[in-house]
Motif scaffolding. Structure first.
Motif, PDB file in Angstrom:
ATOM      1  N   VAL A 123      45.761  60.842  -6.780  1.00 19.61           N
ATOM      2  CA  VAL A 123      44.424  61.116  -6.265  1.00 19.61           C
ATOM      3  C   VAL A 123      43.772  62.122  -7.198  1.00 19.61           C
ATOM      4  O   VAL A 123      44.273  63.236  -7.372  1.00 19.61           O
ATOM      5  CB  VAL A 123      44.486  61.683  -4.822  1.00 19.61           C
ATOM      6  N   LEU A 124      42.668  61.737  -7.800  1.00 17.47           N
ATOM      7  CA  LEU A 124      41.968  62.614  -8.730  1.00 17.47           C
ATOM      8  C   LEU A 124      40.508  62.731  -8.314  1.00 17.47           C
ATOM      9  O   LEU A 124      39.865  61.728  -8.016  1.00 17.47           O
ATOM     10  CB  LEU A 124      42.053  62.041 -10.150  1.00 17.47           C
ATOM     11  N   PRO A 147      40.018  60.046 -17.251  1.00 16.29           N
ATOM     12  CA  PRO A 147      39.088  59.614 -16.206  1.00 16.29           C
ATOM     13  C   PRO A 147      37.719  59.385 -16.832  1.00 16.29           C
ATOM     14  O   PRO A 147      37.441  59.875 -17.931  1.00 16.29           O
ATOM     15  CB  PRO A 147      39.059  60.801 -15.234  1.00 16.29           C
ATOM     16  N   THR A 148      36.868  58.654 -16.149  1.00 21.88           N
ATOM     17  CA  THR A 148      35.484  58.516 -16.609  1.00 21.88           C
ATOM     18  C   THR A 148      34.721  59.770 -16.192  1.00 21.88           C
ATOM     19  O   THR A 148      35.283  60.668 -15.565  1.00 21.88           O
ATOM     20  CB  THR A 148      34.800  57.278 -15.988  1.00 21.88           C
ATOM     21  N   GLY A 149      33.443  59.802 -16.483  1.00 25.22           N
ATOM     22  CA  GLY A 149      32.597  60.927 -16.117  1.00 25.22           C
ATOM     23  C   GLY A 149      32.517  61.174 -14.624  1.00 25.22           C
ATOM     24  O   GLY A 149      32.138  62.265 -14.194  1.00 25.22           O
ATOM     25  N   ARG A 167      45.440  62.023 -25.689  1.00 23.25           N
ATOM     26  CA  ARG A 167      45.842  61.880 -27.097  1.00 23.25           C
ATOM     27  C   ARG A 167      46.634  60.587 -27.231  1.00 23.25           C
ATOM     28  O   ARG A 167      47.236  60.120 -26.260  1.00 23.25           O
ATOM     29  CB  ARG A 167      46.708  63.057 -27.527  1.00 23.25           C
ATOM     30  N   CYS A 168      46.657  60.031 -28.433  1.00 21.81           N
ATOM     31  CA  CYS A 168      47.430  58.798 -28.639  1.00 21.81           C
ATOM     32  C   CYS A 168      48.898  59.066 -28.331  1.00 21.81           C
ATOM     33  O   CYS A 168      49.476  60.047 -28.797  1.00 21.81           O
ATOM     34  CB  CYS A 168      47.285  58.306 -30.070  1.00 21.81           C
ATOM     35  N   ALA A 178      44.934  69.395 -16.621  1.00 21.09           N
ATOM     36  CA  ALA A 178      46.274  69.177 -17.168  1.00 21.09           C
ATOM     37  C   ALA A 178      46.484  67.694 -17.456  1.00 21.09           C
ATOM     38  O   ALA A 178      47.017  67.318 -18.502  1.00 21.09           O
ATOM     39  CB  ALA A 178      47.328  69.689 -16.194  1.00 21.09           C
ATOM     40  N   LEU A 179      46.036  66.830 -16.536  1.00 19.00           N
ATOM     41  CA  LEU A 179      46.153  65.387 -16.736  1.00 19.00           C
ATOM     42  C   LEU A 179      45.350  64.948 -17.954  1.00 19.00           C
ATOM     43  O   LEU A 179      45.835  64.193 -18.795  1.00 19.00           O
ATOM     44  CB  LEU A 179      45.687  64.632 -15.493  1.00 19.00           C
ATOM     45  N   ILE A 180      44.128  65.447 -18.045  1.00 19.79           N
ATOM     46  CA  ILE A 180      43.269  65.054 -19.159  1.00 19.79           C
ATOM     47  C   ILE A 180      43.893  65.466 -20.489  1.00 19.79           C
ATOM     48  O   ILE A 180      43.972  64.668 -21.425  1.00 19.79           O
ATOM     49  CB  ILE A 180      41.851  65.637 -18.997  1.00 19.79           C
TER      50      ILE A 180
END
Length: 191
Positions: free
Chosen positions: A81-82, A149-151, A98-99, A91-93
């Protein structure tokens, strides 16, 4: 509706075209209906869920889990759930933008909201794919990709696992040079 954009600005919105363009990577993208359970719909609309509510949502989609266990060998699943107030958002982002590759396949069933997967194609070009509610994506192990995530900074997704630690990112040296975010309008955007 999934949207795939290639570096040359080509955009694909039909699932058959997306599947064809990603075929060399063996990525699977499928539409899976959420169903019409109004209680599950109410839970999916909430930002914050209790552990019991998360389990109720997972149980509501067990029919897919059973299919995926047989087909892909998944052993367990969890609900991610984000939302903008999530304590682990940044932290997730920073962990997945990164590749990287994974030892296991990365499989997500998006229940609400949307997210972006980026891929390094066999010829070195890059592409980004928006995946949204009612879409399942399976990224094979060893596939060089990134995730964000998207915007909207909002999604709920079931993550499927075959082993402990299989989703640990193994970072590569590939730089993301795909700087053409997929065009998507968000509530409040100016025309």
């Amino acid at each position: 509706m999934a949207i795939l954009q290639l570096e040359d600005s080509s955009v694909y919105t039909h699932l058959s075209d997306i599947t064809r363009k990603l075929a060399a990577l063996n990525i699977q993208v499928k539409r899976l209906p959420l169903g019409s359970n109004s209680y599950i719909g109410e839970l999916l609309a909430q930002d914050i869920l209790s552990l019991a509510e998360k389990e109720e949502i997972l149980a509501g989609f067990d029919r897919y889990f059973v299919q995926f266990q047989r087909r892909f060998g998944y052993k367990w699943r969890e609900l991610t759930v984000l939302h903008p107030g999530s304590p682990y958002l940044w932290a997730l982002i920073t962990q997945f933008d990164r590749c990287h590759t994974h030892a296991d396949e990365e499989a997500l069933y998006i229940l609400s909201g949307e997210c972006v997967f980026g891929f390094v194609l066999p010829d070195g070009r890059q592409a980004e794919l928006i995946v949204e509610a009612e879409e399942f994506i399976n990224v094979p192990s060893g596939t060089e990709h990134w995730f964000r995530p998207t915007g909207l900074l909002h999604f709920k997704a079931v993550r499927y696992f075959t082993s402990v630690g299989g989703w640990t990112p193994q970072y590569t040296d590939t730089k993301i040079h795909f700087h053409k975010p997929v065009a998507r309008r968000y509530p409040g955007d100016c025309p």
